[in-house]
Design a protein around this motif. Structure first.
Motif, PDB file in Angstrom:
ATOM      1  N   GLU A 119     -10.887 -16.077  -2.939  1.00 38.09           N
ATOM      2  CA  GLU A 119      -9.661 -16.085  -3.734  1.00 38.09           C
ATOM      3  C   GLU A 119      -8.427 -15.713  -2.910  1.00 38.09           C
ATOM      4  O   GLU A 119      -7.330 -16.197  -3.153  1.00 38.09           O
ATOM      5  N   ASP A 120      -8.594 -14.795  -1.936  1.00 35.04           N
ATOM      6  CA  ASP A 120      -7.466 -14.263  -1.166  1.00 35.04           C
ATOM      7  C   ASP A 120      -8.056 -13.397  -0.062  1.00 35.04           C
ATOM      8  O   ASP A 120      -9.228 -13.034  -0.101  1.00 35.04           O
ATOM      9  N   ASN A 121      -7.243 -13.064   0.940  1.00 39.34           N
ATOM     10  CA  ASN A 121      -7.718 -12.169   1.990  1.00 39.34           C
ATOM     11  C   ASN A 121      -8.074 -10.816   1.392  1.00 39.34           C
ATOM     12  O   ASN A 121      -7.318 -10.252   0.601  1.00 39.34           O
ATOM     13  N   VAL A 122      -9.232 -10.286   1.785  1.00 39.01           N
ATOM     14  CA  VAL A 122      -9.675  -8.988   1.308  1.00 39.01           C
ATOM     15  C   VAL A 122      -9.429  -7.944   2.394  1.00 39.01           C
ATOM     16  O   VAL A 122      -9.868  -8.101   3.534  1.00 39.01           O
ATOM     17  N   LEU A 123      -8.710  -6.882   2.039  1.00 42.13           N
ATOM     18  CA  LEU A 123      -8.430  -5.788   2.955  1.00 42.13           C
ATOM     19  C   LEU A 123      -9.354  -4.624   2.666  1.00 42.13           C
ATOM     20  O   LEU A 123      -9.685  -4.352   1.507  1.00 42.13           O
ATOM     21  N   GLU A 124      -9.759  -3.925   3.719  1.00 43.09           N
ATOM     22  CA  GLU A 124     -10.573  -2.727   3.570  1.00 43.09           C
ATOM     23  C   GLU A 124      -9.806  -1.532   4.122  1.00 43.09           C
ATOM     24  O   GLU A 124      -9.327  -1.562   5.255  1.00 43.09           O
ATOM     25  N   CYS A 125      -9.669  -0.495   3.306  1.00 44.79           N
ATOM     26  CA  CYS A 125      -8.977   0.709   3.758  1.00 44.79           C
ATOM     27  C   CYS A 125      -9.733   1.321   4.929  1.00 44.79           C
ATOM     28  O   CYS A 125     -10.943   1.541   4.845  1.00 44.79           O
ATOM     29  N   ASP A 126      -9.022   1.577   6.015  1.00 47.31           N
ATOM     30  CA  ASP A 126      -9.660   2.109   7.215  1.00 47.31           C
ATOM     31  C   ASP A 126     -10.093   3.565   7.058  1.00 47.31           C
ATOM     32  O   ASP A 126     -10.763   4.103   7.942  1.00 47.31           O
ATOM     33  N   ASN A 127      -9.725   4.181   5.943  1.00 41.92           N
ATOM     34  CA  ASN A 127     -10.133   5.569   5.726  1.00 41.92           C
ATOM     35  C   ASN A 127     -11.246   5.695   4.685  1.00 41.92           C
ATOM     36  O   ASN A 127     -12.332   6.166   4.988  1.00 41.92           O
ATOM     37  N   CYS A 128     -10.984   5.214   3.460  1.00 41.74           N
ATOM     38  CA  CYS A 128     -11.969   5.397   2.382  1.00 41.74           C
ATOM     39  C   CYS A 128     -12.897   4.200   2.197  1.00 41.74           C
ATOM     40  O   CYS A 128     -13.934   4.301   1.548  1.00 41.74           O
ATOM     41  N   GLY A 129     -12.510   3.031   2.742  1.00 43.13           N
ATOM     42  CA  GLY A 129     -13.367   1.849   2.655  1.00 43.13           C
ATOM     43  C   GLY A 129     -13.195   1.022   1.405  1.00 43.13           C
ATOM     44  O   GLY A 129     -13.913   0.044   1.201  1.00 43.13           O
ATOM     45  N   ILE A 130     -12.235   1.361   0.537  1.00 47.44           N
ATOM     46  CA  ILE A 130     -11.999   0.574  -0.668  1.00 47.44           C
ATOM     47  C   ILE A 130     -11.522  -0.822  -0.267  1.00 47.44           C
ATOM     48  O   ILE A 130     -10.834  -0.983   0.741  1.00 47.44           O
ATOM     49  N   THR A 131     -11.901  -1.844  -1.020  1.00 49.55           N
ATOM     50  CA  THR A 131     -11.543  -3.217  -0.669  1.00 49.55           C
ATOM     51  C   THR A 131     -10.728  -3.873  -1.780  1.00 49.55           C
ATOM     52  O   THR A 131     -11.062  -3.743  -2.965  1.00 49.55           O
ATOM     53  N   VAL A 132      -9.660  -4.578  -1.393  1.00 49.66           N
ATOM     54  CA  VAL A 132      -8.770  -5.225  -2.361  1.00 49.66           C
ATOM     55  C   VAL A 132      -8.243  -6.539  -1.795  1.00 49.66           C
ATOM     56  O   VAL A 132      -8.135  -6.711  -0.585  1.00 49.66           O
ATOM     57  N   HIS A 133      -7.912  -7.457  -2.681  1.00 53.59           N
ATOM     58  CA  HIS A 133      -7.153  -8.637  -2.275  1.00 53.59           C
ATOM     59  C   HIS A 133      -5.713  -8.218  -1.968  1.00 53.59           C
ATOM     60  O   HIS A 133      -5.168  -7.320  -2.619  1.00 53.59           O
ATOM     61  N   GLU A 134      -5.119  -8.869  -1.007  1.00 56.22           N
ATOM     62  CA  GLU A 134      -3.717  -8.596  -0.705  1.00 56.22           C
ATOM     63  C   GLU A 134      -2.851  -8.769  -1.953  1.00 56.22           C
ATOM     64  O   GLU A 134      -1.973  -7.953  -2.254  1.00 56.22           O
ATOM     65  N   GLY A 135      -3.083  -9.858  -2.687  1.00 55.67           N
ATOM     66  CA  GLY A 135      -2.286 -10.140  -3.866  1.00 55.67           C
ATOM     67  C   GLY A 135      -2.533  -9.182  -5.008  1.00 55.67           C
ATOM     68  O   GLY A 135      -1.610  -8.837  -5.751  1.00 55.67           O
TER      69      GLY A 135
END
Length: 211
Positions: free
Chosen positions: A33-49
């Protein structure tokens, strides 16, 4: 890229170290659906949008690919209480009242806006009348003690009067999105257990259980 391991016990909305495919914890869909980012600290993942994060280019080696969610940038160690629901797990952003709220609660709750509609921040909660908080019972709360807390939404199926917290509905796969060609106003809608399309809800619920 696998999420970072956590010493904390995983819950329905928490980040699972066993997940091999990056899933956005806001919409519970994958990188198609969109680029998925992963927080470099806690590891949570979200789409940029879905999070209002700045766009990235994985093919550009000159860009700094590190990214941190807002609670980690603010160095908030403990899981924060969402201003809009009783559930603590999940990705949040700060609100204009100085508190925190889930992105998914902000996107699906009527009357919630954003100061910057591109960055999706801050989450504007001060426009909601205080009388709406705790006014109606969440029909999906696992713990009755929290059923009258936060903000609930009503099932979007006609005259249905079922009410629930957004994250309670998310756990069951009841959050839906209109396809782009169908969007006229708000692309997000919710249905209760009676009116939800079970064929659509089933894979969403499975993704949440595996997250």
């Amino acid at each position: 890229k696998k999420p970072k391991e956590s010493s904390e016990k995983s819950t329905t909305l928490s980040h699972s170290a066993a997940l091999d495919i990056s899933i956005c914890c806001v919409c519970m869909s994958g990188p198609e659906e969109d680029n998925v980012l992963e927080c470099d600290n806690c590891g949570i993942t979200v789409h940029e949008g879905c999070y209002g994060a700045p766009p990235t280019d994985p093919d550009n080696d000159e860009l700094d690919m590190s990214w941190f969610c807002q609670p980690c940038v603010a160095n908030i160690g403990d899981v924060q209480q969402c201003e809009l629901c009783p559930n603590r797990e999940g990705v949040m952003k700060y609100t204009d009242s100085g508190k925190w709220a889930h992105m998914v609660c902000a996107l699906y709750s009527e009357g919630i806006g954003f100061g910057d509609t591109t960055k999706l921040e801050p989450i504007i909660t001060t426009d909601i009348p205080p009388s709406r908080f705790g006014y109606k019972k969440c029909d999906l709360c696992e713990d009755e003690r929290f059923a009258y807390s936060g903000l609930v939404v009503e099932c979007d199926a006609g005259l249905c009067k079922s009410n629930f917290h957004i994250t309670c509905a998310q756990k069951l796969g009841f959050l839906m999105e209109n396809s782009s060609e169908d969007v006229k106003t708000n692309p997000f809608f919710t249905h209760c257990k009676v009116h939800v399309d079970k064929d659509l809800a089933r894979p969403k619920k499975k993704s949440i259980q595996n997250y």
